[in-house]
Design a protein around this motif. Structure first.
Motif, PDB file in Angstrom:
ATOM      1  N   GLN A 324      -0.609 -33.151  17.971  1.00  0.00           N
ATOM      2  CA  GLN A 324      -0.918 -33.305  16.695  1.00  0.00           C
ATOM      3  C   GLN A 324      -2.214 -34.206  16.327  1.00  0.00           C
ATOM      4  OE1 GLN A 324       2.224 -35.309  14.409  1.00  0.00           O
ATOM      5  NE2 GLN A 324       0.964 -35.759  12.679  1.00  0.00           N
ATOM      6  N   HIS A 325      -2.588 -35.148  17.306  1.00  0.00           N
ATOM      7  CA  HIS A 325      -3.702 -35.815  16.992  1.00  0.00           C
ATOM      8  C   HIS A 325      -4.749 -35.678  18.093  1.00  0.00           C
ATOM      9  CE1 HIS A 325      -1.873 -38.293  13.823  1.00  0.00           C
ATOM     10  NE2 HIS A 325      -0.770 -38.280  14.561  1.00  0.00           N
ATOM     11  N   GLY A 326      -4.450 -34.846  19.224  1.00  0.00           N
ATOM     12  CA  GLY A 326      -5.510 -34.483  20.095  1.00  0.00           C
ATOM     13  C   GLY A 326      -5.851 -35.665  21.159  1.00  0.00           C
ATOM     14  N   ALA A 327      -4.591 -36.474  21.265  1.00  0.00           N
ATOM     15  CA  ALA A 327      -4.715 -37.611  22.249  1.00  0.00           C
ATOM     16  C   ALA A 327      -5.030 -37.365  23.561  1.00  0.00           C
ATOM     17  CB  ALA A 327      -3.239 -38.378  22.095  1.00  0.00           C
ATOM     18  N   VAL A 328      -6.071 -37.906  24.073  1.00  0.00           N
ATOM     19  CA  VAL A 328      -6.455 -37.762  25.545  1.00  0.00           C
ATOM     20  C   VAL A 328      -5.613 -37.999  26.517  1.00  0.00           C
ATOM     21  CG1 VAL A 328      -7.522 -40.107  25.664  1.00  0.00           C
ATOM     22  CG2 VAL A 328      -8.423 -38.307  26.973  1.00  0.00           C
ATOM     23  N   TYR A 329      -4.589 -39.172  25.971  1.00  0.00           N
ATOM     24  CA  TYR A 329      -3.626 -39.546  27.159  1.00  0.00           C
ATOM     25  C   TYR A 329      -2.365 -40.005  26.396  1.00  0.00           C
ATOM     26  CZ  TYR A 329      -1.553 -43.207  30.276  1.00  0.00           C
ATOM     27  OH  TYR A 329      -0.502 -43.700  31.117  1.00  0.00           O
ATOM     28  N   GLY A 330      -1.141 -40.025  26.884  1.00  0.00           N
ATOM     29  CA  GLY A 330      -0.206 -40.522  26.442  1.00  0.00           C
ATOM     30  C   GLY A 330       0.808 -41.153  27.505  1.00  0.00           C
ATOM     31  N   GLY A 331       1.181 -42.499  27.318  1.00  0.00           N
ATOM     32  CA  GLY A 331       2.014 -42.823  28.457  1.00  0.00           C
ATOM     33  C   GLY A 331       3.290 -43.875  27.975  1.00  0.00           C
ATOM     34  N   GLU A 332       4.232 -43.312  28.947  1.00  0.00           N
ATOM     35  CA  GLU A 332       5.573 -44.330  28.646  1.00  0.00           C
ATOM     36  C   GLU A 332       5.961 -45.392  29.680  1.00  0.00           C
ATOM     37  OE1 GLU A 332       9.030 -41.879  27.118  1.00  0.00           O
ATOM     38  OE2 GLU A 332       8.168 -40.454  28.052  1.00  0.00           O
ATOM     39  N   MET A 333       6.516 -46.650  29.312  1.00  0.00           N
ATOM     40  CA  MET A 333       6.383 -47.552  30.320  1.00  0.00           C
ATOM     41  C   MET A 333       7.552 -47.053  31.474  1.00  0.00           C
ATOM     42  SD  MET A 333       9.770 -48.602  29.750  1.00  0.00           S
ATOM     43  CE  MET A 333       9.718 -50.368  30.590  1.00  0.00           C
TER      44      MET A 333
END
Length: 481
Positions: A324-333
């Motif tokens: 949706q936001h074109g995020a370069v990276y996503g992370g979960e702990m």
């Protein structure tokens, strides 16, 4: 009509026998084919003893619906993600139960472009059709079945995320890595990466433990989030004087890192490290994070002109918000890391390659790279507990704290920002983003697992490890009451 309890929020996971068996797998194959109107689907499975037969039953269901099936054999989940997009297929299905107990199995499903199938976009329809078995008549032309491999192409994709020439220029001696596949499916991929690194004369040496896939899991279920599963990696790092240790879960869509001292590094701080690395390359980029532990990631985004966006935990939700936001990276702990340039999918191979490159280029050890962030935002690590009536317990904890809460967030479970009981802080004295108003603050997230009958607790503070530890104990007492 028999209801199928193996369908969860964003995948399929069930106990072998009544919840998931070959008959159910066949029905899921039929339903998947009809709901997504597939022509060709790629399938694979982890090394669990039940995966091969479940995969064949699934394939039969797909083929009886006229779908052509491409079988990658034994794979990790991200190999299915890669193949679905690389081959421009209608869908992909991985047979895996990841880190669940040995008597479980499941499926992770994607459609075109490796987009996840969750309850919001097709999983309910697949479940309902598999339950009702109101399938269309079997296709007059049965789908084909073919075994294929895209391993070479996948390995090239993985190594494209680092600058091999730069790494060679900055290293005078080999980088020594302990790699622990946990007897899951990571071992064969690591062998292929090692061979390609050697071909490129890369200065990296692998020390392999628990390397061969073995569905009996002789050293325990590969789940390095469990403290008891970390010792072998830690010991090997110390024994071999390694620069870093890496361990994977069963389908290797998560990797877990150990520093040169053998210390386990919480995934929370690796999220921050990778977020900072991406933001230095792409200023103003969006980073997506889960709600369990957030302050370190938000702080890094603020310091590097990035945009932090919070998502529900879980791969389907993270990927949707990233797209949706074109995020370069996503992370979960929990050690899931997602990459825009990998079709917004999670990978257990890309993160450690990026970290090796980062440490090499900056001439840092892993402990040096995360030390300041751990001090600034000490965290409990995820604590899991089996509790009857978890919704009632979470509501009770909300009532206990809400009169002094600075912020309450129900994005995913219950998150609360609170003052220390002995800090003298006025809950209404200012925003938690105001440095003058942050002393004595702590935060927790409490949520129900979407795949197991557990509640999960995470606690963090701003620079006060004693406060974090004390409040963690306080919450554990409340959970036990």
């Amino acid at each position: 009509m028999s209801l199928l309890s193996c369908f969860k929020s964003y995948d399929i996971r069930g106990k072998l026998g009544h919840e998931l068996n070959n008959t159910i797998a066949y029905r899921i194959g039929r339903a998947f084919a009809e709901v997504i109107n597939a022509d060709t689907v790629v399938i694979g499975g982890d090394c669990r003893l039940s995966s091969a037969s479940l995969k064949q039953a699934l394939a039969q269901g797909l083929m009886d619906s006229g779908v052509n099936v491409l079988d990658l054999g034994m794979t990790g989940t991200e190999e299915i993600y890669f193949a679905t997009s690389y081959l421009k297929l209608d869908g992909g299905i991985e047979i895996t139960a990841s880190h669940n107990p040995i008597d479980y199995n499941g499926m992770k499903m994607v459609t075109t472009g490796s987009r996840p199938i969750s309850r919001e976009n097709g999983l309910i329809a697949i479940q309902e059709l598999a339950e009702s078995q109101a399938f269309k008549p079997k296709s007059a032309i049965k789908g084909s079945y073919r075994k294929i491999s895209v391993m070479a192409e996948y390995i090239q994709q993985m190594l494209s995320y680092i600058d091999c020439n730069q790494l060679k220029a900055t290293q005078s001696s080999p980088i020594r890595l302990v790699v622990n596949a946990g007897n899951g499916t990571a071992g064969p991929v690591l062998d292929e990466i090692e061979a390609e690194l050697l071909r490129r004369h890369m200065p990296i040496e692998f020390i392999k433990i628990h390397h061969q896939p073995d569905g009996k899991f002789p050293h325990g279920i590969p789940n390095p989030l469990l403290v008891q599963n970390r010792q072998a990696t830690s010991d090997a790092v110390l024994e071999h004087h390694a620069d870093m240790g890496i361990a994977w879960d069963g389908d290797f869509d998560r990797c877990f890192l150990f520093d040169e001292k053998g210390q386990f590094i919480e995934g929370y701080y690796i999220v921050g490290l990778l977020a900072e690395a991406f933001l230095r390359k792409e200023q103003g980029a969006t980073i997506v994070h889960d709600p369990r532990l957030i302050w370190n990631t938000i702080d890094i985004c603020n310091e590097n002109a990035g945009q932090a966006r919070q998502s529900n935990a879980g791969h389907a939700y993270i990927k949707q918000l990233m797209r949706q936001h074109g995020a370069v990276y996503g992370g979960e702990m929990s050690a899931h890391h997602y990459f825009r340039d990998f079709n917004y999918c999670d990978s257990g191979m890309i993160p450690w390659l990026l970290i090796v490159e980062l440490l090499s280029n900056n001439k840092l050890t892993l402990s040096q790279a995360v030390a300041a962030r751990i001090d600034a935002y000490p965290a409990s690590g995820e604590i899991s507990a089996k509790i009857e009536n978890p919704d009632e317990v979470i509501a009770k904890i909300r009532r206990y704290y809400e009169s002094v809460a600075i912020e309450i967030d129900e994005t995913d479970g219950l998150s609360m920002i609170l003052p220390s009981s002995d800090s003298g802080s006025d809950p209404n004295s200012g925003s938690d983003t105001d440095p003058a108003a942050t002393n004595g603050l702590w935060r927790f997230n409490l949520r129900c697992s979407k795949t197991e009958p557990l509640v999960r607790l995470n606690v963090e503070s701003r620079g006060d490890i004693e406060l974090m530890q004390r409040k963690t104990t306080e919450l554990m007492v409340l959970l036990a009451e």
